[in-house]
Design an enzyme around this catalytic site. Structure first.
Site, PDB file in Angstrom:
ATOM      1  N   ASP A 179     -73.988 -18.511 -46.867  1.00 33.69           N
ATOM      2  CA  ASP A 179     -74.622 -18.018 -45.653  1.00 33.69           C
ATOM      3  C   ASP A 179     -73.589 -17.620 -44.594  1.00 33.69           C
ATOM      4  O   ASP A 179     -73.702 -16.571 -43.954  1.00 33.69           O
ATOM      5  CB  ASP A 179     -75.593 -19.059 -45.093  1.00 33.69           C
ATOM      6  CG  ASP A 179     -75.012 -20.461 -45.063  1.00 33.69           C
ATOM      7  OD1 ASP A 179     -73.815 -20.627 -45.373  1.00 33.69           O
ATOM      8  OD2 ASP A 179     -75.757 -21.397 -44.741  1.00 33.69           O
ATOM      9  N   PHE A 180     -72.569 -18.457 -44.423  1.00 38.72           N
ATOM     10  CA  PHE A 180     -71.520 -18.170 -43.433  1.00 38.72           C
ATOM     11  C   PHE A 180     -70.771 -16.882 -43.784  1.00 38.72           C
ATOM     12  O   PHE A 180     -70.551 -16.020 -42.927  1.00 38.72           O
ATOM     13  CB  PHE A 180     -70.541 -19.344 -43.369  1.00 38.72           C
ATOM     14  CG  PHE A 180     -69.357 -19.104 -42.470  1.00 38.72           C
ATOM     15  CD1 PHE A 180     -69.436 -19.348 -41.111  1.00 38.72           C
ATOM     16  CD2 PHE A 180     -68.149 -18.639 -42.986  1.00 38.72           C
ATOM     17  CE1 PHE A 180     -68.345 -19.127 -40.278  1.00 38.72           C
ATOM     18  CE2 PHE A 180     -67.053 -18.426 -42.168  1.00 38.72           C
ATOM     19  CZ  PHE A 180     -67.154 -18.667 -40.810  1.00 38.72           C
TER      20      PHE A 180
END
Length: 397
Positions: free
Chosen positions: A236-237
């Site tokens: 996600d990051f």
């Protein structure tokens, strides 16, 4: 002695300035949270067609709330969407839950994908890969199994997807549940986590968590699909980082993500926080210094020594006032995010808040001491930069 005195003055000034900065963070979170969260969802203009949304639901195992959580995705008030359930193991009991819901709601477009695809080290991406490739709409919503939706949640997220936005994510929060562990989770996500999340969104800093995120599929396809991020555990990051580097903006929706996992225990929650700390240290190494200093008890102690050294103030009185004001601002922030009555009384909040604040430094030190990440039945090691490799169990000869 002069160099020692100058060094002490330098540390004292540094601690005091950092302490002042933390209060600015508190105030930004309060005012921005009040302005940003829980806005009334407005319908799109009649002449504007609603974009279709493909919802990816990676599943593994069954908890007591799985059925009711998944059911909320079948009852959303949104005209065009499809549900893509992804289960790694065909014998997983989650398959039966999905089949029961598809039979109960035959008019909702849904498909089940089993087996996954081995495209990298990240098991979540491996699980979702078939569903992602089969998605037919321009927007993709990746939503974890423990997320519960309101009827207008998807509409709220889509309404935030303006022309310059590439990703809309929900700020993590929790549903109302009973027990001290549930109180602890709500206190954490409504204070420490929310404070950083809101300020990061205000400053347009990448603080994205992937438990509920809406994104443009074309932008992910540009870099090779979600499998391009399968070498990371914190996909996600790095997905959000990729969008930001290409000039796209990210924002949070006005509704937080309502986590409603059926397993609510202190040990599992602390293990989750420790795993996140390990990921942050590997991805953003300067958090080794900044994160402990951001905690109430730690920065309060440092600031108390600083004002005693610089101004000859009483450090004990300063420390107690610091904790009291921090506590009150956290109560106000939690009330803003809850947007209604809290499911516990003030005494429960005090106990949950104290437990979280006092245990946080220990959990961070534990994350540094044991950097291996245990995720379900697998164990991983992270290199600097966030690239992961799975540690296979040793075979006895």
């Amino acid at each position: 002695m002069a160099p020692v005195i100058y060094t002490l003055y330098g540390f004292a000034i540094l601690f005091f300035v950092f302490w002042c900065g933390k209060w600015i963070v508190h105030l930004i979170a309060l005012f921005y949270g009040k302005w940003k969260l829980h806005k009334k969802v407005t319908q799109l203009p009649c002449e504007t067609p609603y974009p279709g949304v493909s919802i990816l639901k990676p599943l593994m195992g069954v908890d007591p709330n799985l059925f009711c959580n998944l059911e909320t995705f079948f009852t959303m008030n949104y005209p065009v969407y499809e549900l893509l359930f992804c289960v790694e193991d065909k014998s997983d009991p989650a398959v039966m839950v999905v089949m029961q819901l598809t039979e109960k709601y035959p008019t909702v477009s849904s498909r089940l994908f089993t087996g996954g695809s081995n495209v990298g080290v990240n098991p979540k991406i491996n699980n979702m890969q078939p569903g992602f490739k089969a998605a037919k709409y321009e927007l993709i919503l990746i939503s974890d199994s423990g997320i519960r939706m309101k009827e207008d949640t998807l509409l709220d997220m889509v309404s935030c997807m303006t022309e310059d936005v590439g990703l809309v994510h929900q700020m993590p929060f929790t549903c109302d549940r009973d027990g001290f562990a549930a109180t602890l989770e709500k206190v954490y996500f409504g204070t420490a986590q929310a404070r950083i999340y809101l300020v990061a969104d205000f400053l347009r800093v990448n603080c994205h968590t992937g438990m509920s995120a809406l994104m443009r599929k074309a932008l992910i396809d540009e870099v090779g699909g979600i499998e391009a991020f399968s070498c990371y555990l914190a996909e996600d990051f790095f997905l959000a980082k990729s969008l930001k580097e290409r000039g796209w903006r990210m924002c949070i929706s006005s509704q937080p993500a309502w986590q409603n996992s059926g397993v609510c225990e202190i040990n599992s929650f602390q293990a989750r926080l420790t795993r996140w700390a390990k990921l942050r240290v590997a991805m953003v190494p300067h958090t080794i210094l900044l994160e402990p200093l951001s905690e109430c008890m730690v920065i309060g102690a440092c600031a108390s020594w600083a004002v005693s050294f610089l101004f000859s103030w009483d450090p004990l009185v300063f420390y107690l006032v610091h904790i009291l004001v921090w506590f009150l601002l956290d109560w106000i922030l939690l009330s803003i995010i809850q947007n209604g009555s809290l499911p516990f009384n003030k005494f429960d909040f005090v106990m949950g808040w104290l437990f979280r604040e006092c245990s946080s430094p220990y959990l961070f030190l534990h994350a540094l001491w044991d950097p291996a990440i245990r995720w379900r039945a697998r164990t991983y090691r992270l290199r600097w930069g966030g690239v992961a490799e799975e540690l296979k169990p040793k075979v006895k000869v």
